[in-house]
Write a protein that holds these residues in place. Sequence first.
Motif, PDB file in Angstrom:
ATOM      1  N   HIS A 150      46.730 -27.718 116.886  1.00  0.00           N
ATOM      2  CA  HIS A 150      45.312 -27.370 116.930  1.00  0.00           C
ATOM      3  C   HIS A 150      44.741 -27.571 115.539  1.00  0.00           C
ATOM      4  N   SER A 151      43.722 -28.359 115.433  1.00  0.00           N
ATOM      5  CA  SER A 151      43.123 -28.626 114.120  1.00  0.00           C
ATOM      6  C   SER A 151      41.707 -28.094 114.039  1.00  0.00           C
ATOM      7  N   GLY A 152      41.327 -27.249 114.986  1.00  0.00           N
ATOM      8  CA  GLY A 152      39.987 -26.689 114.967  1.00  0.00           C
ATOM      9  C   GLY A 152      38.957 -27.712 115.376  1.00  0.00           C
ATOM     10  N   ASN A 153      37.729 -27.297 115.315  1.00  0.00           N
ATOM     11  CA  ASN A 153      36.642 -28.209 115.627  1.00  0.00           C
ATOM     12  C   ASN A 153      35.524 -27.965 114.623  1.00  0.00           C
ATOM     13  N   GLY A 154      34.467 -28.690 114.747  1.00  0.00           N
ATOM     14  CA  GLY A 154      33.351 -28.552 113.820  1.00  0.00           C
ATOM     15  C   GLY A 154      32.766 -27.152 113.824  1.00  0.00           C
ATOM     16  N   GLN A 155      32.741 -26.517 115.000  1.00  0.00           N
ATOM     17  CA  GLN A 155      32.212 -25.148 115.077  1.00  0.00           C
ATOM     18  C   GLN A 155      33.097 -24.166 114.332  1.00  0.00           C
ATOM     19  N   ASP A 156      34.431 -24.326 114.448  1.00  0.00           N
ATOM     20  CA  ASP A 156      35.350 -23.451 113.723  1.00  0.00           C
ATOM     21  C   ASP A 156      35.133 -23.594 112.219  1.00  0.00           C
ATOM     22  N   ARG A 157      35.112 -24.817 111.753  1.00  0.00           N
ATOM     23  CA  ARG A 157      34.965 -25.046 110.310  1.00  0.00           C
ATOM     24  C   ARG A 157      33.590 -24.597 109.813  1.00  0.00           C
ATOM     25  N   ALA A 158      32.560 -24.753 110.619  1.00  0.00           N
ATOM     26  CA  ALA A 158      31.230 -24.253 110.249  1.00  0.00           C
ATOM     27  C   ALA A 158      31.256 -22.726 110.158  1.00  0.00           C
ATOM     28  N   ALA A 159      31.993 -22.079 111.050  1.00  0.00           N
ATOM     29  CA  ALA A 159      32.114 -20.616 111.000  1.00  0.00           C
ATOM     30  C   ALA A 159      32.834 -20.179 109.723  1.00  0.00           C
ATOM     31  N   PHE A 160      33.867 -20.930 109.308  1.00  0.00           N
ATOM     32  CA  PHE A 160      34.574 -20.614 108.059  1.00  0.00           C
ATOM     33  C   PHE A 160      33.627 -20.755 106.869  1.00  0.00           C
ATOM     34  N   ASP A 161      32.843 -21.832 106.870  1.00  0.00           N
ATOM     35  CA  ASP A 161      31.878 -22.043 105.783  1.00  0.00           C
ATOM     36  C   ASP A 161      30.853 -20.915 105.743  1.00  0.00           C
ATOM     37  N   GLU A 162      30.402 -20.467 106.904  1.00  0.00           N
ATOM     38  CA  GLU A 162      29.422 -19.383 106.963  1.00  0.00           C
ATOM     39  C   GLU A 162      30.026 -18.068 106.471  1.00  0.00           C
ATOM     40  N   LEU A 163      31.273 -17.789 106.841  1.00  0.00           N
ATOM     41  CA  LEU A 163      31.937 -16.584 106.333  1.00  0.00           C
ATOM     42  C   LEU A 163      32.037 -16.624 104.810  1.00  0.00           C
ATOM     43  N   LEU A 164      32.419 -17.780 104.275  1.00  0.00           N
ATOM     44  CA  LEU A 164      32.516 -17.933 102.821  1.00  0.00           C
ATOM     45  C   LEU A 164      31.148 -17.745 102.177  1.00  0.00           C
TER      46      LEU A 164
END
Length: 184
Positions: free
Chosen positions: A48-62
């Motif tokens: 599982h390498s995530g998707n754009g939504q997952d990575r956008a959520a990580f960026d938003e948390l940061l």
Amino acid sequence: MRYRHITLLTLTVGTVTAAAMVGAKMALAAGTDSLRTPARRRPGAAAHSGNGQDRAAFDELLRRQEQAWADKDGAAFAATFTEDADLVTFNGDYLRTQDAIAQGMQYYFDHYIGDTTIRTLDQHVRFVNRHTAIIVRTSCQIQAGESECREGSLSVNTNVLTKKNGVWLQQSFQNTRKTELPRS
């Protein structure tokens, strides 16, 4: 469960940190020999390498965490964590639960953390599964009015994120200040 030798992402001389152990336990559960070695998979099974939504959520948390730091807002900083999260600070303090993180960070903001912002220098994201990710970031603090990292503020942090009900939050965070080892 059988025990294996585990290579940790963060080396802390003399102790093993709580967040690194959480990551190590996840690695064992995922079938890895170390956090840097991918799990053996069935032929044809993709990681599982995530998707754009997952990575956008990580960026938003940061972004939220960086804003809370800039605002010196312990409650907003803690809001990026799960209710039962834990955080190990750069000096080894262990804050357990979202409420304790809010109180502890507010104390640091009020007494120790000057007028600084956080700068992320790099990061590595690895998905353990669809609902768990490990992010290792290198960051530093920027003093107000400056553009370079404050001396002595370079650190590596390990973030364990979990996704519950479609929302990513930090489950565990461990921060290690980078220091040169003395020459022998």
